[in-house]
Design an enzyme around this catalytic site. Structure first.
Site, PDB file in Angstrom:
ATOM      1  CG  ASN A 202      -1.905   1.125   1.227  1.00  0.00           C
ATOM      2  OD1 ASN A 202      -1.818   2.025   0.396  1.00  0.00           O
ATOM      3  ND2 ASN A 202      -2.829   1.100   2.165  1.00  0.00           N
TER       4      ASN A 202
ATOM      5  CE  LYS B 199      -0.489   2.581   6.561  1.00  0.00           C
ATOM      6  NZ  LYS B 199      -1.870   2.898   6.353  1.00  0.00           N
TER       7      LYS B 199
ATOM      8  NE  ARG C 101      -6.177   1.489  -0.601  1.00  0.00           N
ATOM      9  CZ  ARG C 101      -6.239   2.626   0.072  1.00  0.00           C
ATOM     10  NH1 ARG C 101      -5.195   3.081   0.724  1.00  0.00           N
ATOM     11  NH2 ARG C 101      -7.352   3.307   0.109  1.00  0.00           N
TER      12      ARG C 101
ATOM     13  CG  HIS D  53     -13.212   3.087   2.310  1.00  0.00           C
ATOM     14  ND1 HIS D  53     -13.988   3.997   2.983  1.00  0.00           N
ATOM     15  CD2 HIS D  53     -11.930   3.360   2.645  1.00  0.00           C
ATOM     16  CE1 HIS D  53     -13.210   4.812   3.687  1.00  0.00           C
ATOM     17  NE2 HIS D  53     -11.953   4.446   3.489  1.00  0.00           N
TER      18      HIS D  53
ATOM     19  CG  LEU E  91     -18.408   3.704  10.529  1.00  0.00           C
ATOM     20  CD1 LEU E  91     -19.353   3.702  11.717  1.00  0.00           C
ATOM     21  CD2 LEU E  91     -18.841   4.758   9.501  1.00  0.00           C
TER      22      LEU E  91
ATOM     23  CG  ASN F 236      -8.526   9.095  10.708  1.00  0.00           C
ATOM     24  OD1 ASN F 236      -9.139   9.955  11.342  1.00  0.00           O
ATOM     25  ND2 ASN F 236      -7.348   8.625  11.074  1.00  0.00           N
TER      26      ASN F 236
ATOM     27  NE  ARG G 101     -10.704  12.260   3.466  1.00  0.00           N
ATOM     28  CZ  ARG G 101     -10.598  10.964   3.217  1.00  0.00           C
ATOM     29  NH1 ARG G 101     -11.631  10.265   2.793  1.00  0.00           N
ATOM     30  NH2 ARG G 101      -9.450  10.358   3.378  1.00  0.00           N
TER      31      ARG G 101
ATOM     32  N   GLY H  44     -15.796   1.609  13.707  1.00  0.00           N
ATOM     33  CA  GLY H  44     -16.808   0.559  13.540  1.00  0.00           C
ATOM     34  C   GLY H  44     -16.478  -0.703  14.309  1.00  0.00           C
ATOM     35  CD  GLU H  45     -12.119  -3.463  12.500  1.00  0.00           C
ATOM     36  OE1 GLU H  45     -11.151  -3.731  13.240  1.00  0.00           O
ATOM     37  OE2 GLU H  45     -12.000  -3.333  11.261  1.00  0.00           O
ATOM     38  CG  ASN H  46     -11.452  -1.032  17.745  1.00  0.00           C
ATOM     39  OD1 ASN H  46     -11.212  -2.156  18.170  1.00  0.00           O
ATOM     40  ND2 ASN H  46     -10.886  -0.542  16.661  1.00  0.00           N
TER      41      ASN H  46
ATOM     42  CD  GLU I  39      -8.991  -1.383   3.368  1.00  0.00           C
ATOM     43  OE1 GLU I  39      -8.526  -1.176   4.509  1.00  0.00           O
ATOM     44  OE2 GLU I  39      -9.334  -0.476   2.609  1.00  0.00           O
TER      45      GLU I  39
HETATM   46  P1  ADP Z   1      -7.777   4.929   8.848  1.00  0.00           P
HETATM   47  O1  ADP Z   1      -7.273   3.546   8.511  1.00  0.00           O
HETATM   48  O2  ADP Z   1      -8.865   5.431   7.946  1.00  0.00           O
HETATM   49  O3  ADP Z   1      -6.707   5.940   9.104  1.00  0.00           O
HETATM   50  P2  ADP Z   1      -8.761   3.657  11.285  1.00  0.00           P
HETATM   51  O4  ADP Z   1      -9.568   2.553  10.675  1.00  0.00           O
HETATM   52  O5  ADP Z   1      -7.486   3.300  11.952  1.00  0.00           O
HETATM   53  O6  ADP Z   1      -8.534   4.837  10.264  1.00  0.00           O
HETATM   54  O7  ADP Z   1      -9.735   4.414  12.355  1.00  0.00           O
HETATM   55  C1  ADP Z   1      -9.319   5.518  13.082  1.00  0.00           C
HETATM   56  C2  ADP Z   1     -10.478   5.979  13.939  1.00  0.00           C
HETATM   57  O8  ADP Z   1     -10.914   4.880  14.760  1.00  0.00           O
HETATM   58  C3  ADP Z   1     -10.127   7.094  14.893  1.00  0.00           C
HETATM   59  O9  ADP Z   1     -11.218   7.985  15.030  1.00  0.00           O
HETATM   60  C4  ADP Z   1      -9.887   6.355  16.193  1.00  0.00           C
HETATM   61  O10 ADP Z   1     -10.133   7.172  17.320  1.00  0.00           O
HETATM   62  C5  ADP Z   1     -10.914   5.260  16.123  1.00  0.00           C
HETATM   63  N1  ADP Z   1     -10.555   4.091  16.967  1.00  0.00           N
HETATM   64  C6  ADP Z   1     -11.266   3.628  18.015  1.00  0.00           C
HETATM   65  N2  ADP Z   1     -10.697   2.566  18.575  1.00  0.00           N
HETATM   66  C7  ADP Z   1      -9.572   2.321  17.891  1.00  0.00           C
HETATM   67  C8  ADP Z   1      -8.543   1.346  17.990  1.00  0.00           C
HETATM   68  N3  ADP Z   1      -8.558   0.403  18.949  1.00  0.00           N
HETATM   69  N4  ADP Z   1      -7.542   1.397  17.108  1.00  0.00           N
HETATM   70  C9  ADP Z   1      -7.521   2.341  16.135  1.00  0.00           C
HETATM   71  N5  ADP Z   1      -8.462   3.288  15.979  1.00  0.00           N
HETATM   72  C10 ADP Z   1      -9.481   3.290  16.843  1.00  0.00           C
END
Ligand code: ADP
Length: 352
Positions: free
Chosen positions: A7, A14, A64, A153, A182, A184, A214, A306-308, A337
């Site tokens: 990526n 990455k 990617r 995505h 969900l 960043n 955004r 979404g996951e956490n 991904e």
């Molecule tokens: P991207 O890959 O789009 O940069 P991520 O999927 O890592 O973003 O998500 C980042 C968002 O998820 C932030 O708003 C962060 O606060 C929230 N978040 C909540 N819990 C976690 C976690 N355990 N690890 C990473 N991000 C988290």
């Protein structure tokens, strides 16, 4: 078969190395600060060279690539024509495609003779019907400038849809799904029988949901209004919309949803407003996509938030499906991904 997944971003690479078809992660890592002042990596070639000094026996590479426009509807083996095609897409994805391409070109030099596969973020959404992807603008803008909804995505939405089918033990062609990526960046997709039929991001990843920095959907007339009032040029305006808006802009605190949830609970009004706007926009899109699909088997949450963040998921889902005859399943599925790219590369290169 050992497949290296790359990526390649504007200043970072990455990578994950998989053993396929077992899907075993052999190693992963990151090289960053590429091209920055004082960095030991002046370009992607230098960054990738360091990675390849560490890892051996790469048999194929999956890349990617953010934008495939209408040219790339599925993953492809990289050749000169594909490189030309990716270059062409640079004009509509100037922040992403040039970096993706640098990674591909560096791999060609460093791994001569090794097959490379390009996997596009936009490809999964190429199944959108015209009524969903054409904007209410002069039609010739689509014909001459390629202006339409592309969606992003895609690799993540496709991966979690496949996982949902496995978890629900039901074939994908019998499922109606809504997936919420969900992180960043945030996007939501309506998936009918395994095909994306609508998605919230658009010509660029700026449209749709409120994201970390955004703005998502706004009245388009605001752009010229703000430019006039603040005396912004296009670059300044672009920066505000992409980097200074969303959760960060509304809260004035941060784009980090963990921190905002904490602050909102502690009584900070702007943090609470940012969370509320974020949740409200997602609920509106879910409502719209239920109308698109007519039924819903499952709502999927993935990526960082979404996951956490169960609290955010709970706010999104509270009372949401009371009007539907059958309540959908709510699934939390970690996205992957890179594994999806490795699978697609493996499939294309001759595995099953
Ligand atoms: P991207 O890959 O789009 O940069 P991520 O999927 O890592 O973003 O998500 C980042 C968002 O998820 C932030 O708003 C962060 O606060 C929230 N978040 C909540 N819990 C976690 C976690 N355990 N690890 C990473 N991000 C988290």
């Amino acid at each position: 078969m050992r497949i290296l997944v790359i990526n390649s971003g504007s200043s970072s690479i990455k990578y994950k190395l998989f053993d396929m078809p077992a899907a075993r992660l052999v190693s992963k890592g990151l090289v960053d600060h590429i091209g920055e002042k004082g960095s030991k990596f002046s370009n992607h070639y230098a960054g990738l060279k360091i990675i390849l000094d560490e890892i051996k026996l790469v048999q194929a590479v999956g890349h990617r690539v953010v934008h495939g426009a209408e040219k790339f509807k599925k993953p492809v083996i990289v050749d000169q024509n594909v490189i030309k095609g990716i270059k062409k897409c640079c004009s509509i994805a100037p922040l992403h495609n040039p970096a993706n391409l640098s990674g591909i070109l560096a791999c060609q030099k460093l791994l001569p003779g090794i097959k490379q596969v390009a996997v596009f973020d936009t490809a999964f959404h190429q199944s959108l019907p015209e009524n969903a992807f054409i904007y209410g603008l002069p039609y010739e803008y689509y014909q001459k400038l390629g202006i339409r909804k592309y969606g992003f995505h895609g690799t993540s939405h496709e991966y979690v849809a496949l996982e949902a089918s496995r978890i629900l033990k039901k074939p994908l062609n019998k499922l109606k799904l809504i997936s919420c990526h969900l992180g960043n960046g945030c996007s939501i997709t309506a998936i009918d029988k395994g095909k994306s039929v609508d998605t919230s991001m658009g010509f660029t990843p700026l449209e749709g949901l409120v994201m970390g920095t955004r703005c998502g959907d706004v009245d388009p007339a605001l752009i010229t209004h703000i430019m006039h009032k603040k005396k912004f040029d296009t670059k300044q305006m672009d920066r505000v919309l992409n980097k200074e808006s969303g959760l960060k802009g509304v809260s004035g605190i941060s784009n980090d949803m963990r921190l905002l949830e904490e602050k909102a609970i502690a009584g900070n009004k702007r943090a609470r407003l940012a969370v509320d706007i974020f949740v409200y926009r997602i609920r509106k899109y879910i409502g719209a996509y239920v109308a698109v699909l007519c039924e819903l088997d499952a709502l999927i949450f993935t990526a960082g938030i979404g996951e956490n963040q169960a609290g955010i998921r709970e706010k999104i889902c509270r009372g949401l499906f009371g009007c539907l005859g059958k309540k959908p399943k709510i699934l939390v599925i970690p996205t992957n991904e890179e594994l999806m790219i490795a699978r697609q590369a493996y499939k294309l290169i001759g595995g099953n």
